[in-house]
Design an enzyme around this catalytic site. Structure first.
Site, short mmCIF file in Angstrom:
data_model
loop_
_atom_site.label_atom_id
_atom_site.label_comp_id
_atom_site.label_asym_id
_atom_site.label_seq_id
_atom_site.Cartn_x
_atom_site.Cartn_y
_atom_site.Cartn_z
N GLU A 73 17.63 -39.42 19.78
CA GLU A 73 18.55 -39.02 20.76
C GLU A 73 19.61 -40.98 21.55
OE1 GLU A 73 20.42 -36.33 21.07
OE2 GLU A 73 19.30 -35.17 22.25
N ASP A 92 25.64 -34.94 19.19
CA ASP A 92 26.38 -36.72 19.75
C ASP A 92 25.32 -37.86 18.62
OD1 ASP A 92 23.75 -36.08 19.34
OD2 ASP A 92 22.95 -36.40 22.07
N HIS A 99 22.80 -38.04 16.69
CA HIS A 99 21.23 -38.06 16.59
C HIS A 99 21.13 -37.50 14.76
CE1 HIS A 99 21.36 -33.45 18.73
NE2 HIS A 99 20.53 -33.15 17.52
N ASP A 135 10.87 -32.28 13.77
CA ASP A 135 10.75 -32.26 14.57
C ASP A 135 10.57 -30.71 15.23
OD1 ASP A 135 12.76 -31.54 13.88
OD2 ASP A 135 13.94 -32.35 15.02
C1 GLP Z 1 18.78 -30.32 16.12
C2 GLP Z 1 17.65 -30.37 15.05
C3 GLP Z 1 18.56 -31.79 13.97
C4 GLP Z 1 19.60 -31.25 13.78
C5 GLP Z 1 21.09 -30.99 14.69
C6 GLP Z 1 22.21 -29.69 14.45
O1 GLP Z 1 19.17 -31.19 17.31
N1 GLP Z 1 16.76 -31.33 15.54
O2 GLP Z 1 17.31 -31.48 13.15
O3 GLP Z 1 20.66 -31.77 12.67
O4 GLP Z 1 20.24 -29.59 15.69
O5 GLP Z 1 22.27 -28.54 14.15
P1 GLP Z 1 23.41 -28.03 13.16
O6 GLP Z 1 22.71 -28.03 12.06
O7 GLP Z 1 23.24 -26.31 13.87
O8 GLP Z 1 24.89 -28.89 13.72
#
Ligand code: GLP
Length: 274
Positions: free
Chosen positions: A143, A136, A138, A67
């Protein structure tokens, strides 16, 4: 799902990197799906170490990132493109022509998303997809409420995600409201999937996606439908799992089986403490 519970963040990172290394050794021209966020930083660090110290060769590897924030150019220090360059690509021998991160500046977004999907197909599909998980539930930026059959497209970020990701920006208002993201359907087409999560903050959502119902409310739960998923957690992220003892038991017993033992033992070799 193969749930592997590790003692802490460092061990989680090393185990995840070993799964990726195994894929690259097995198929030097592997197509890897890559993720951003705080969670994979340790995994990338370990892959860089493997490249430098063991000669792990990325020269034939192709990558597709999950993404990118809409409106952030690759030069923006909070873009996922920049993150990947800084935390992995510039430290390994990957061919820049083989690297794909969605373009947050695309003008014809629908056309661009179709192109991205086609590029994945043209590369032969993703062999191993690395994932983190949002609080959440995702995966990528899918989402709650995202179709479990969704493809690469524009998504509006949830308020909770904007709050979570605000820690990387000067102000919460600076966090982009939209992103281009692979869909759940795109992710499920990867041949193997590796999801990593650490910390108590992820414990509830890990219990939901691993042991709860398959639901668009927690898009990671769609991974239950995939035949080859590794979930590597640290103790804290695993702390709310109802069947944690069973997952530990599975790992222990597997090591006793000759043949399979050679497949799993590389994961369980003690990880040197830093
Ligand atoms: C973002 C990314 C996800 C990732 C998530 C969790 O929203 N789009 O791909 O898994 O954050 O991030 P973190 O690893 O910092 O908890």
């Amino acid at each position: 799902m193969e749930v592997i519970i590790t003692s802490d963040y460092d061990e989680m990172s090393v185990v995840a990197a070993r799964i990726i290394r195994r894929q690259i050794i097995r198929k030097p021209n592997s197509v890897l799906g890559l993720a951003t966020g705080g969670t994979p930083l340790g995994t990338y660090k370990e892959l860089i170490r493997m490249h430098r110290e063991e000669g792990l060769d990325f020269s034939k590897v192709t990558t597709f990132n999950l993404d990118e924030y809409l409106g952030l150019p690759p030069s923006h220090d909070q873009s996922y493109n920049y993150f990947m360059q800084e935390n992995l690509f510039k430290h390994i021998n990957i061919n820049p022509a083989n690297v794909h991160v969605p373009n947050g500046m695309a003008e014809d977004i629908d056309g661009y998303c179709t192109w991205y999907e086609n590029e994945i197909r043209k590369a032969g599909g993703i062999d191993l997809q690395l994932l983190g998980i949002g609080s959440d539930g995702h995966i990528a930026f899918n989402e709650p409420g995202s179709s479990l059959g969704s493809r690469t497209r524009l998504k509006t970020l949830a308020e909770s995600t904007i709050k979570d990701n605000a820690r990387f920006f000067a102000r919460e208002n600076d966090v982009p409201r939209f992103a281009i993201t692979m869909g759940v359907g795109t992710i499920l087409e990867a041949r193997e999937i590796l999801l990593i999560a650490n910390g108590e903050k992820k414990a509830a959502v890990c219990a939901e996606f691993i042991e709860g119902p398959v639901t668009a409310r927690v898009t990671a739960s769609a991974l239950q439908l995939h035949p080859r998923v590794y979930v590597v957690l640290d103790e804290a992220a695993a702390s709310k799992l109802e069947h944690a003892d069973y997952y530990r038991w599975v790992q222990q017993e597997k090591q006793k089986l000759s043949g399979i033992a050679s497949q799993v033992s590389f994961l369980r070799r003690p990880v040197a403490k830093k």
